[in-house]
Design a protein around this motif. Structure first.
Motif, PDB file in Angstrom:
ATOM      1  N   ARG A 110     -30.237  15.415 -15.553  1.00  0.00           N
ATOM      2  CA  ARG A 110     -29.039  16.148 -15.135  1.00  0.00           C
ATOM      3  C   ARG A 110     -27.778  15.303 -15.199  1.00  0.00           C
ATOM      4  O   ARG A 110     -26.698  15.804 -15.497  1.00  0.00           O
ATOM      5  N   ARG A 111     -27.918  13.981 -14.883  1.00  0.00           N
ATOM      6  CA  ARG A 111     -26.707  13.156 -14.731  1.00  0.00           C
ATOM      7  C   ARG A 111     -26.709  11.904 -15.590  1.00  0.00           C
ATOM      8  O   ARG A 111     -25.742  11.133 -15.573  1.00  0.00           O
ATOM      9  N   GLY A 112     -27.791  11.656 -16.342  1.00  0.00           N
ATOM     10  CA  GLY A 112     -27.810  10.495 -17.221  1.00  0.00           C
ATOM     11  C   GLY A 112     -27.875   9.178 -16.467  1.00  0.00           C
ATOM     12  O   GLY A 112     -27.231   8.207 -16.874  1.00  0.00           O
ATOM     13  N   ILE A 113     -28.646   9.141 -15.392  1.00  0.00           N
ATOM     14  CA  ILE A 113     -28.780   7.899 -14.618  1.00  0.00           C
ATOM     15  C   ILE A 113     -30.252   7.506 -14.546  1.00  0.00           C
ATOM     16  O   ILE A 113     -31.103   8.325 -14.175  1.00  0.00           O
ATOM     17  N   TYR A 121     -26.575   5.935 -21.888  1.00  0.00           N
ATOM     18  CA  TYR A 121     -25.594   6.356 -22.877  1.00  0.00           C
ATOM     19  C   TYR A 121     -25.885   7.779 -23.346  1.00  0.00           C
ATOM     20  O   TYR A 121     -27.040   8.212 -23.371  1.00  0.00           O
ATOM     21  N   ALA A 122     -24.817   8.441 -23.780  1.00  0.00           N
ATOM     22  CA  ALA A 122     -24.950   9.846 -24.163  1.00  0.00           C
ATOM     23  C   ALA A 122     -25.621  10.036 -25.526  1.00  0.00           C
ATOM     24  O   ALA A 122     -25.748  11.166 -25.999  1.00  0.00           O
ATOM     25  N   ALA A 123     -26.099   8.940 -26.159  1.00  0.00           N
ATOM     26  CA  ALA A 123     -26.972   9.113 -27.320  1.00  0.00           C
ATOM     27  C   ALA A 123     -28.224   9.862 -26.855  1.00  0.00           C
ATOM     28  O   ALA A 123     -28.884  10.546 -27.626  1.00  0.00           O
ATOM     29  N   PHE A 124     -28.552   9.714 -25.571  1.00  0.00           N
ATOM     30  CA  PHE A 124     -29.538  10.551 -24.878  1.00  0.00           C
ATOM     31  C   PHE A 124     -28.774  11.816 -24.470  1.00  0.00           C
ATOM     32  O   PHE A 124     -27.842  11.727 -23.676  1.00  0.00           O
ATOM     33  N   PRO A 125     -29.117  12.976 -25.035  1.00  0.00           N
ATOM     34  CA  PRO A 125     -28.225  14.145 -24.852  1.00  0.00           C
ATOM     35  C   PRO A 125     -28.305  14.776 -23.465  1.00  0.00           C
ATOM     36  O   PRO A 125     -28.506  15.971 -23.334  1.00  0.00           O
ATOM     37  N   PHE A 163     -17.814  -1.148 -24.585  1.00  0.00           N
ATOM     38  CA  PHE A 163     -18.854  -0.127 -24.508  1.00  0.00           C
ATOM     39  C   PHE A 163     -20.188  -0.709 -24.044  1.00  0.00           C
ATOM     40  O   PHE A 163     -21.092   0.016 -23.668  1.00  0.00           O
ATOM     41  N   GLY A 164     -20.293  -2.044 -24.071  1.00  0.00           N
ATOM     42  CA  GLY A 164     -21.494  -2.687 -23.566  1.00  0.00           C
ATOM     43  C   GLY A 164     -21.598  -2.627 -22.044  1.00  0.00           C
ATOM     44  O   GLY A 164     -22.638  -2.929 -21.477  1.00  0.00           O
ATOM     45  N   PHE A 165     -20.511  -2.230 -21.393  1.00  0.00           N
ATOM     46  CA  PHE A 165     -20.451  -2.196 -19.934  1.00  0.00           C
ATOM     47  C   PHE A 165     -20.826  -0.785 -19.451  1.00  0.00           C
ATOM     48  O   PHE A 165     -20.025   0.138 -19.500  1.00  0.00           O
ATOM     49  N   ARG A 166     -22.086  -0.612 -19.022  1.00  0.00           N
ATOM     50  CA  ARG A 166     -22.597   0.730 -18.739  1.00  0.00           C
ATOM     51  C   ARG A 166     -21.830   1.527 -17.677  1.00  0.00           C
ATOM     52  O   ARG A 166     -21.718   2.749 -17.795  1.00  0.00           O
ATOM     53  N   PRO A 167     -21.291   0.869 -16.622  1.00  0.00           N
ATOM     54  CA  PRO A 167     -20.587   1.667 -15.608  1.00  0.00           C
ATOM     55  C   PRO A 167     -19.436   2.496 -16.186  1.00  0.00           C
ATOM     56  O   PRO A 167     -19.053   3.513 -15.612  1.00  0.00           O
ATOM     57  N   LEU A 168     -18.902   2.090 -17.346  1.00  0.00           N
ATOM     58  CA  LEU A 168     -17.820   2.866 -17.960  1.00  0.00           C
ATOM     59  C   LEU A 168     -18.251   4.284 -18.292  1.00  0.00           C
ATOM     60  O   LEU A 168     -17.422   5.188 -18.394  1.00  0.00           O
ATOM     61  N   VAL A 169     -19.563   4.480 -18.466  1.00  0.00           N
ATOM     62  CA  VAL A 169     -20.061   5.813 -18.787  1.00  0.00           C
ATOM     63  C   VAL A 169     -19.670   6.805 -17.695  1.00  0.00           C
ATOM     64  O   VAL A 169     -19.496   8.001 -17.942  1.00  0.00           O
TER      65      VAL A 169
END
Ligand code: HEC
Ligand code: HEC
Ligand code: HEC
Length: 428
Positions: A110-113, A121-125, A163-169
């Motif tokens: 649901r939230r990509g966590i 990352y949103a490469a996982f849809p 983009f290597g910094f995941r919290p930016l997602v």
């Protein structure tokens, strides 16, 4: 002056607020590890339902690098910011998701966590999977937890620069994640609503068919306008469809289930994979998806002007591209010339296929180079690969010849680029 300053202050405050919210959202707690649930603790019917749903979602397509190790991850997905590796989603406790509770799985979808609280990352849809209902998440979870656990960690993902910094997602999610199931549209049939829920959710058709913005998010204002994906072109699936024969519900159903529409063409490249997965999904689900897209494409030009008589401007094409005409007669006519044995089996003429009708040459070039493997359940001559038999010049000429002979559209300006890109893809 004053007004300008106010504006600057306003923008600065708004950005600061956005950042603060994003940071608050960026932090997520770890969800406790559980002992792997016993496979026989899940209801069989639920597991079977989950299997059909997993086909719709192509879970195995992205999460399998080696067919002998299904769902064990390791496949690299190209993004503009670097490769993202699909992870191991078998129920292995150490390297897969064996220690994930239903809650942890649901939060990821649901939230990509991830279970440990990290952003995915949103490469996982998950921006699509977020629309999947609770009951369907139960079924998917039951199916995943009853697969064979396979040990093995996928390579770690390291994206370029910030983009290597995941919290930016988290900031990306704030702008692009519309969490939870979509409300039904009461003006539409139940099939249409079911089809939309599947297409926008599990089947994530927009993941390839919708163009993306500079941050890699789907541009919803241009939903299904067509987009390049991995060197292939996923054509428009709305009123802009360049197809010359109408895409009806029945034709879409047949195409999505078998990988061939007798009124259009075969599904090549990434779409071939999608149709192979859909051939194992439930009939009524594929039918619902077909209802939804038939409605989106009901305003396309072909719906008004059905080119049932295939265009064949053989003389003009031979005059313009004499070398290619000879190549076609030698290498292609045995299957594609009107009247050839293959055509007598009811195969679509090249003139009906979107690869030649689309605005760019990518799919035509890729198909000629790679050939086509047999779609689900059909025995037929498969198309051989011509990548090693034709040089770049011959490929360009032949592609231009097909466009002139089998369509009445203007020549493609970009065939050279398409050939170059396809050769580069081949070298990788
Ligand atoms: C388009 C490719 C793609 C598809 C389709 C896909 N996934 Fe994934 N998935 C990924 C990638 C890539 C990651 C890793 C993302 C990252 O590292 O940030 C991932 C991560 C996950 C995770 C988090 C696992 C972990 O170790 O953190 C879960 C759970 C998951 N996927 C489940 C599924 C399920 C269930 C399906 C089918 C319904 C599915 N995925 C379909 C690409 C995909
Ligand atoms: C992994 C990327 C990808 C996904 C996901 C995907 N498609 Fe496609 N699709 C493509 C590509 C590439 C083509 C062009 C294939 C070809 O030319 O043979 C295509 C072609 C098609 C066509 C043929 C259009 C025409 O005019 O010829 C239809 C219909 C279609 N897709 C429907 C869907 C539906 C419905 C879904 C979701 C269930 C979907 N696609 C998901 C990549 C994708
Ligand atoms: C042994 C048979 C065979 C040969 C030879 C062959 N093809 Fe094909 N080709 C196929 C099949 C099968 C398909 C899938 C679509 C279908 O069944 O009509 C296909 C599809 C295509 C497509 C995709 C568009 C569509 O209608 O599906 C193009 C473009 C194409 N072929 C071009 C060529 C060219 C150019 C040559 C010669 C260099 C060639 N083919 C040689 C069998 C063949």
């Amino acid at each position: 002056m004053v007004r300008g300053t106010r504006l600057v202050v306003g923008v600065a405050l708004a950005s600061a607020a956005l950042l603060a919210v994003a940071f608050a959202l960026a932090w997520n707690p770890e969800i406790k590890a559980i002992a792997r649930p016993a496979a026989d603790s899940f209801d069989r019917a639920l597991v079977a339902e989950g299997e059909g749903l997993a086909r719709l979602g192509s879970c195995a397509g992205c999460h399998t690098a080696d067919p002998a190790r299904p769902l064990a991850g390791g496949r690299a997905l190209a993004t503009p910011f670097g490769a993202v590796f699909a992870t191991n989603i078998t129920p292995d406790v150490e390297t897969g998701i064996g220690a994930w509770s239903r809650e942890a799985f649901g939060r990821a979808m649901r939230r990509g966590i991830a279970r440990n609280g990290e952003h995915l990352y949103a490469a996982f849809p998950y921006d699509h999977f977020t629309h999947v209902s609770d009951g369907e998440l139960d079924a998917l979870y039951a199916w995943l937890m009853t697969r064979r656990p396979i040990a093995g960690r996928a390579p770690a993902t390291h994206l370029d620069g910030v983009f290597g910094f995941r919290p930016l997602v988290a900031a990306w999610n704030l702008l692009h994640l519309n969490e939870g199931p979509l409300p039904a549209d009461p003006a539409q049939s139940s099939d249409w609503n079911r089809g939309r829920a599947l297409a926008e959710g599990l089947a994530h058709c927009g993941g390839c068919h919708t163009p993306r913005d500079s941050l890699g998010a789907e541009d919803k204002a241009r939903a299904y306008d067509g987009a390049l994906t991995d060197g292939w072109y996923a054509p428009p699936l709305n009123g802009r469809s360049p197809a010359v024969r109408p895409w009806t519900t029945d034709r879409l159903s047949v195409y999505l289930r078998t990988g061939l529409s007798p009124a259009h063409a075969a599904a090549a490249g990434p779409m071939g994979e999608v149709t192979r997965a859909l051939s194992e999904a439930r009939d009524e689900d594929v039918h619902a998806i077909a209802v939804y897209f038939a409605s989106l494409m009901s305003q396309a030009p072909a719906a008004r002007l059905d080119q049932a008589e295939p265009i064949d401007r053989q003389a003009l094409a031979a005059q313009t591209y004499p070398e290619a005409a000879t190549l076609f007669a030698g290498a292609c006519a045995v299957c594609h010339e009107p009247g050839a044995p293959m055509m007598q089996q009811g195969r679509p003429p090249l003139a009906w296929g979107t690869p030649l009708q689309a605005d760019n040459a990518h799919n035509a070039v890729r198909t000629i180079m790679e050939g086509l493997t047999s779609p689900a359940g059909l025995i037929w001559p498969t198309m051989p690969s011509f990548a090693d038999l034709l040089d770049d010049h011959q490929l360009r000429e032949l592609t231009a010849y097909l466009r002139t002979r089998f369509t009445d559209k203007p020549p493609w300006p970009d065939i050279g680029d398409a050939v170059l890109q396809a050769r580069q893809g081949e070298a990788r």
